[in-house]
Design a protein around this motif. Structure first.
Motif, mmCIF file in Angstrom:
data_model
loop_
_atom_site.group_PDB
_atom_site.id
_atom_site.type_symbol
_atom_site.label_atom_id
_atom_site.label_comp_id
_atom_site.label_asym_id
_atom_site.label_seq_id
_atom_site.Cartn_x
_atom_site.Cartn_y
_atom_site.Cartn_z
ATOM 1 N N LEU A 103 50.427 64.472 5.600
ATOM 2 C CA LEU A 103 49.092 64.151 5.117
ATOM 3 C C LEU A 103 49.194 62.892 4.268
ATOM 4 O O LEU A 103 49.912 62.863 3.269
ATOM 5 N N ASN A 105 47.453 60.157 1.905
ATOM 6 C CA ASN A 105 46.318 59.861 1.028
ATOM 7 C C ASN A 105 46.554 58.523 0.327
ATOM 8 O O ASN A 105 47.266 58.457 -0.677
ATOM 9 N N LYS A 112 46.825 52.621 6.627
ATOM 10 C CA LYS A 112 47.120 53.982 7.061
ATOM 11 C C LYS A 112 46.976 54.130 8.579
ATOM 12 O O LYS A 112 47.898 54.591 9.259
#
Length: 204
Positions: A103, A105, A112
């Motif tokens: 994941l 962030n 990303k």
């Protein structure tokens, strides 16, 4: 009347961003009795550096994906690449489970999507010699999913990429904006979230 003109790109910036052809006189050098092809030697060096580092691959491949945007490196790219490399290397956690959940962030606009959905798949297909891998890449909108699909297709179809990893060859019967496939049965498919039912992939 005042006429507004589209600003022209900085020629110095474009020169840095885009790969430059090497002058003919620098194509060969003599080392003792051996005649060394400089361009081939540089390509071989790229292969070695890219196989060892996803971050380095991103830096070298950046002008293909974003030819008019200057690459600005940050520590977060190295950190993200190390996690992606761990997945590619089949790294296991302390309890023996595979490290295959990630994941990310980070703020918008900090690479990303480019790193995970464009450069990483191209890196596994080429430098890691895993063209059989299949990718299902989803976004909240079909437009964004197709955007990154086209970016990766542009990269693996480029002369720069094919000169270094010629084993990655796209098929002609499945080469579309939403899905393209290579001759090793690997593919990348773009889809909007919630519309991938029935599809299977090695990376989702």
């Amino acid at each position: 009347p005042i006429r507004w003109r589209q600003p022209r790109p900085d020629p110095e910036r474009v020169r840095i961003a885009q790969p430059q052809p090497r002058p003919p006189e620098m194509a060969y050098i003599r080392f003792g009795k051996a005649l060394i092809d400089v361009n081939k030697a540089l390509i071989d060096l790229d292969r070695v550096e890219c196989k060892e580092s996803l971050s380095r691959f991103i830096q070298l491949a950046w002008p293909i994906v974003e030819p008019n945007q200057e690459y600005v490196h940050g520590w977060h790219i190295d950190a993200l690449c190390e996690h992606l490399e761990a997945i590619s290397d089949d790294h296991e956690l302390e309890d023996g489970t595979p490290y295959n959940r990630l994941l990310v962030n980070i703020p918008p606009g900090t690479m990303k999507s480019l790193a995970v959905s464009v450069f990483w798949p191209a890196w596994e297909w080429g430098p890691l010699n895993m063209p059989h891998l299949r990718y299902l890449c989803a976004s909240h909108s079909q437009e964004l999913a197709v955007r990154d699909n086209m970016r990766m297709r542009r990269l693996v179809s480029s002369d720069w990429y094919k000169a270094r990893w010629p084993h990655v060859v796209l098929t002609t019967d499945q080469n579309q904006k939403t899905k393209f496939e290579n001759t090793s049965t690997g593919f990348r498919q773009a889809a909007a979230a919630g519309s991938i039912t029935g599809s299977r992939g090695d990376r989702v």
